[in-house]
Motif scaffolding. Structure first.
Motif, PDB file in Angstrom:
ATOM      1  N   HIS A  83      25.989  38.296 -20.311  1.00 16.88           N
ATOM      2  CA  HIS A  83      25.248  37.231 -19.640  1.00 16.88           C
ATOM      3  C   HIS A  83      25.864  37.056 -18.253  1.00 16.88           C
ATOM      4  O   HIS A  83      27.059  36.791 -18.143  1.00 16.88           O
ATOM      5  N   GLN A  84      25.057  37.225 -17.222  1.00 23.58           N
ATOM      6  CA  GLN A  84      25.571  37.078 -15.862  1.00 23.58           C
ATOM      7  C   GLN A  84      25.400  35.621 -15.406  1.00 23.58           C
ATOM      8  O   GLN A  84      24.281  35.153 -15.228  1.00 23.58           O
ATOM      9  N   VAL A  90      31.645  31.534 -11.883  1.00 24.27           N
ATOM     10  CA  VAL A  90      32.954  32.072 -12.220  1.00 24.27           C
ATOM     11  C   VAL A  90      33.565  32.482 -10.884  1.00 24.27           C
ATOM     12  O   VAL A  90      33.044  33.371 -10.204  1.00 24.27           O
ATOM     13  N   SER A  91      34.617  31.776 -10.475  1.00 19.60           N
ATOM     14  CA  SER A  91      35.134  32.009  -9.125  1.00 19.60           C
ATOM     15  C   SER A  91      36.616  31.678  -9.018  1.00 19.60           C
ATOM     16  O   SER A  91      37.209  31.079  -9.914  1.00 19.60           O
ATOM     17  N   TYR A  92      37.147  32.100  -7.890  1.00 17.51           N
ATOM     18  CA  TYR A  92      38.499  31.722  -7.464  1.00 17.51           C
ATOM     19  C   TYR A  92      38.297  30.723  -6.335  1.00 17.51           C
ATOM     20  O   TYR A  92      37.645  31.035  -5.345  1.00 17.51           O
ATOM     21  N   ARG A  93      38.837  29.526  -6.489  1.00 18.37           N
ATOM     22  CA  ARG A  93      38.688  28.484  -5.466  1.00 18.37           C
ATOM     23  C   ARG A  93      40.077  28.075  -4.989  1.00 18.37           C
ATOM     24  O   ARG A  93      40.933  27.719  -5.799  1.00 18.37           O
ATOM     25  N   TYR A  94      40.263  28.135  -3.680  1.00 11.38           N
ATOM     26  CA  TYR A  94      41.524  27.752  -3.056  1.00 11.38           C
ATOM     27  C   TYR A  94      41.224  26.586  -2.122  1.00 11.38           C
ATOM     28  O   TYR A  94      40.447  26.723  -1.180  1.00 11.38           O
ATOM     29  N   ILE A  95      41.819  25.434  -2.401  1.00 10.69           N
ATOM     30  CA  ILE A  95      41.637  24.253  -1.557  1.00 10.69           C
ATOM     31  C   ILE A  95      42.985  23.916  -0.929  1.00 10.69           C
ATOM     32  O   ILE A  95      43.997  23.823  -1.629  1.00 10.69           O
ATOM     33  N   LEU A  96      42.975  23.741   0.398  1.00  8.14           N
ATOM     34  CA  LEU A  96      44.194  23.453   1.141  1.00  8.14           C
ATOM     35  C   LEU A  96      44.162  22.004   1.607  1.00  8.14           C
ATOM     36  O   LEU A  96      43.182  21.568   2.219  1.00  8.14           O
ATOM     37  N   GLU A  97      45.231  21.254   1.314  1.00  6.13           N
ATOM     38  CA  GLU A  97      45.394  19.876   1.791  1.00  6.13           C
ATOM     39  C   GLU A  97      46.626  19.860   2.678  1.00  6.13           C
ATOM     40  O   GLU A  97      47.739  20.060   2.197  1.00  6.13           O
ATOM     41  N   GLU A  98      46.397  19.615   3.971  1.00  2.00           N
ATOM     42  CA  GLU A  98      47.518  19.654   4.916  1.00  2.00           C
ATOM     43  C   GLU A  98      48.132  18.276   5.082  1.00  2.00           C
ATOM     44  O   GLU A  98      47.435  17.277   5.187  1.00  2.00           O
ATOM     45  N   SER A 113      34.326  29.966 -19.762  1.00  4.66           N
ATOM     46  CA  SER A 113      33.569  29.628 -20.975  1.00  4.66           C
ATOM     47  C   SER A 113      32.142  30.164 -20.890  1.00  4.66           C
ATOM     48  O   SER A 113      31.435  30.230 -21.889  1.00  4.66           O
ATOM     49  N   LEU A 114      31.724  30.589 -19.699  1.00  2.89           N
ATOM     50  CA  LEU A 114      30.363  31.067 -19.482  1.00  2.89           C
ATOM     51  C   LEU A 114      30.172  32.530 -19.864  1.00  2.89           C
ATOM     52  O   LEU A 114      29.045  33.030 -19.833  1.00  2.89           O
ATOM     53  N   ILE A 115      31.264  33.217 -20.205  1.00  2.00           N
ATOM     54  CA  ILE A 115      31.156  34.648 -20.507  1.00  2.00           C
ATOM     55  C   ILE A 115      31.793  34.964 -21.856  1.00  2.00           C
ATOM     56  O   ILE A 115      32.687  34.260 -22.318  1.00  2.00           O
ATOM     57  N   LYS A 116      31.323  36.057 -22.451  1.00  5.27           N
ATOM     58  CA  LYS A 116      31.895  36.537 -23.709  1.00  5.27           C
ATOM     59  C   LYS A 116      33.337  36.978 -23.448  1.00  5.27           C
ATOM     60  O   LYS A 116      33.641  37.536 -22.402  1.00  5.27           O
TER      61      LYS A 116
END
Length: 143
Positions: A83-84, A90-98, A113-116
């Motif tokens: 299932h796509q 489904v991602s890599y998220r990088y948040i920067l707080e300066e 949880s969205l994939i087998k």
């Protein structure tokens, strides 16, 4: 139930240096894998990294959001997934707080949880976040 890896690290460097470590292939290749022939230009919106897997399938990452010195989102897609999910689910998220010559880097990876077999991806991503954040910190602090 959501399967998202969440990790944070405080880096003694301004957000601009952390950003450089996140988008410059010279540095990215030290905390993540890149194909040998990957271009050396800074990564930008829409850029993809395509891995050919032994079974003839592909693993693809694509930069879907870039807000310099603030947020980077990289979508993950593997062609073997039955299932796509929607791009970015489904991602890599990088948040920067300066802050005062420090940057807090928040890393979120998933939602697996969205994939087998999502638990396998989750477990690998826990290790990836733990290891990569240390290298990102060291690189940014020594730029």
């Amino acid at each position: 139930m959501s399967l998202q890896v969440r990790d944070t690290i405080t880096i003694d460097a301004p957000a601009a240096k952390v950003w450089e470590v996140l988008v410059n292939p010279v540095y990215v290749s030290q905390w993540d894998e890149l194909p040998e022939d990957y271009p050396q230009d800074r990564m930008k919106l829409g850029d993809k990294v395509v891995w050919d897997l032994p079974n003839g399938q592909q693993s693809i990452t694509k930069l879907i959001k870039t807000e310099p010195n603030k947020e980077l989102v990289i979508a993950l897609m593997v062609t073997t997934w039955e299932h796509q999910p929607e791009e970015g689910d489904v991602s890599y998220r990088y948040i920067l707080e300066e802050g005062d010559n420090q940057t807090v880097l928040h890393i979120t990876i998933g939602d697996f949880s969205l994939i087998k077999d999502g638990e396998m991806y989750y477990e690998e991503s826990v290790k990836f976040a733990e290891e990569s954040k240390k290298v990102i910190k060291e690189l940014a602090e020594n730029l």
